[in-house]
Design a protein around this motif. Structure first.
Motif, PDB file in Angstrom:
ATOM      1  N   CYS A 295      -4.542   0.982  -4.022  1.00 30.70           N
ATOM      2  CA  CYS A 295      -4.649   1.282  -2.598  1.00 30.70           C
ATOM      3  C   CYS A 295      -5.446   2.567  -2.393  1.00 30.70           C
ATOM      4  CB  CYS A 295      -3.255   1.408  -1.973  1.00 30.70           C
ATOM      5  SG  CYS A 295      -2.358   2.914  -2.405  1.00 30.70           S
TER       6      CYS A 295
ATOM      7  N   ARG B  58       2.412   4.686  -9.457  1.00 32.17           N
ATOM      8  CA  ARG B  58       1.785   3.566 -10.160  1.00 32.17           C
ATOM      9  C   ARG B  58       2.680   3.049 -11.285  1.00 32.17           C
ATOM     10  NH1 ARG B  58      -4.693   4.477 -11.156  1.00 32.17           N
ATOM     11  NH2 ARG B  58      -5.347   3.195  -9.388  1.00 32.17           N
TER      12      ARG B  58
ATOM     13  N   CYS C 140      -1.561  -0.407  -8.855  1.00 28.31           N
ATOM     14  CA  CYS C 140      -1.873  -0.152  -7.449  1.00 28.31           C
ATOM     15  C   CYS C 140      -3.278   0.425  -7.314  1.00 28.31           C
ATOM     16  CB  CYS C 140      -0.858   0.806  -6.834  1.00 28.31           C
ATOM     17  SG  CYS C 140      -1.072   0.993  -5.058  1.00 28.31           S
TER      18      CYS C 140
ATOM     19  N   SER D 226       0.863  -1.175   0.000  1.00 30.18           N
ATOM     20  CA  SER D 226       0.000   0.000   0.000  1.00 30.18           C
ATOM     21  C   SER D 226       0.900   1.225   0.000  1.00 30.18           C
ATOM     22  CB  SER D 226      -0.901   0.018   1.236  1.00 30.18           C
ATOM     23  OG  SER D 226      -1.583   1.270   1.321  1.00 30.18           O
TER      24      SER D 226
END
Length: 355
Positions: free
Chosen positions: A344, A331, A342, A285
């Motif tokens: 998150c 990213r 990603c 994350s």
């Protein structure tokens, strides 16, 4: 659901399947901020980059910041921050040797590799692979099939059968330019496989990357190293020097290894990398709730805020300078290095910072 072999075990968390990112670590109960949830010392496969080999302790990975450690074993190319670390490293090699039925096989393996590296002229300016494309899976398979054809002749030569084809295969392998990083990395994996066969499935249980080589140059370096190790390692390790083992190591390493960095706040120097198997189950994350910290060979994981039961425990895969990138940059870096998009909270929330 049964836990994957080698996954972390604790009453604080469980390893569970996730909808989009394979397996992850989830809190089994509420966990307070500052709780140490996992500490791992056993590194399965590792390598220190050749340029830092005289400055990084081969046992505890202590970096001497540009200076060379004085405790040295010239025959293996390793240095140590203390006699204690040297003794710990030697104890491990003795255990590996005993596991394959000898007293000194592991020491002879490291010496043979270092002798090859030092004894073969290297190019003054190695070819850069920064802009080289990643080889496709079909190209990787073809390259390893060709390598296995050569390996047959080298094995015959090791068994005492000497003919022109066998001598040619050995000569071709031994006169190729050695790649220190590939040789030492594959050797560490072979020693792990030979000395801890019951732990090998734990490595195989990690998420694979079927295109682990960043370029054809790296692919060729691994194949050359495989053939060279087949030609020089002690007989006790030959059952484990095969394409299956030497392909499995980078296959599992690429998405699961942890960088061994200098220990200042931002870890500016990348010194090498290794696989701590249980640590590989933590997902990423950009706003992690778990911090990771290396103390010598040990990785310690602790919570940076209060955690609710059922919440996924995540670390960040980004290094210090990467963490201040905007969303698009982060990213892109994660996509390039770890091959995932990603999603998150920081990358998908209302306050994302884009280019």
């Amino acid at each position: 659901m049964s836990q994957p072999p080698g996954s972390p075990i604790s009453p604080l968390f469980s390893v569970l399947e996730t909808p989009s990112s394979g397996r992850g670590v989830f809190a089994a109960q509420d966990i307070a901020v500052g709780t140490s949830i996992l500490a791992l010392e056993d590194v399965s496969v590792s390598v220190i980059l050749r340029e830092f080999q005289r400055e990084v302790c081969a046992w505890c990975f202590w970096y001497y910041e540009g200076r060379g450690w004085k405790v040295r074993d010239k025959s293996t190319g390793n240095v140590f921050c203390s006699k204690g670390c040297q003794a710990a490293w030697e104890d491990e090699q003795s255990s590996i040797s005993n596991a394959v039925g000898t007293d000194t096989a592991a020491f002879h393996a490291w010496r043979a590799v270092e002798k090859l590296i030092k004894g073969t002229p290297r190019d003054d300016e190695p070819i850069s692979d920064i802009d080289a494309p990643r080889p496709k899976a079909s190209e990787i398979n073809m390259a390893w099939m060709k390598a296995e054809n050569q390996a047959v002749y080298i094995r015959e030569s090791r068994a005492g059968f000497q003919n022109k084809a066998n001598r040619k295969a050995v000569h071709s392998a031994m006169t190729a330019t050695p790649d220190s990083e590939s040789l030492r990395f594959l050797l560490s994996g072979i020693l792990f496989r030979a000395s801890k066969p019951s732990a090998w499935p734990s490595l195989q249980a990690l998420a694979p990357n079927h295109r682990p080589y960043r370029s054809t140059i790296q692919l060729e370096a691994h194949i050359t190293s495989y053939l060279q190790l087949l030609a020089i390692l002690p007989d006790a390790f030959l059952p484990h020097v095969n394409a299956e083992v030497c392909r499995e190591i980078p296959l599992r390493d690429d998405h699961n290894s942890f960088g061994i960095r200098s220990l200042e706040a931002d870890g500016s120097e990348f010194l090498g990398y290794g696989i701590w198997i249980a640590a590989s189950y933590f997902n990423h994350s950009c706003s992690p709730n778990v911090a990771k910290r290396r103390v010598g060979r040990c990785w310690d994981f602790s919570t940076v805020r209060d955690i609710r039961a059922g919440e996924q425990l995540c670390i960040t895969y980004l290094s210090g300078d990467e963490r201040v990138m905007n969303t698009n940059q982060r990213r892109a870096r994660l996509r390039m290095n770890w091959d995932f998009e990603c999603a998150c909270e920081k990358c998908t929330g209302d306050d994302v910072e884009l280019d």
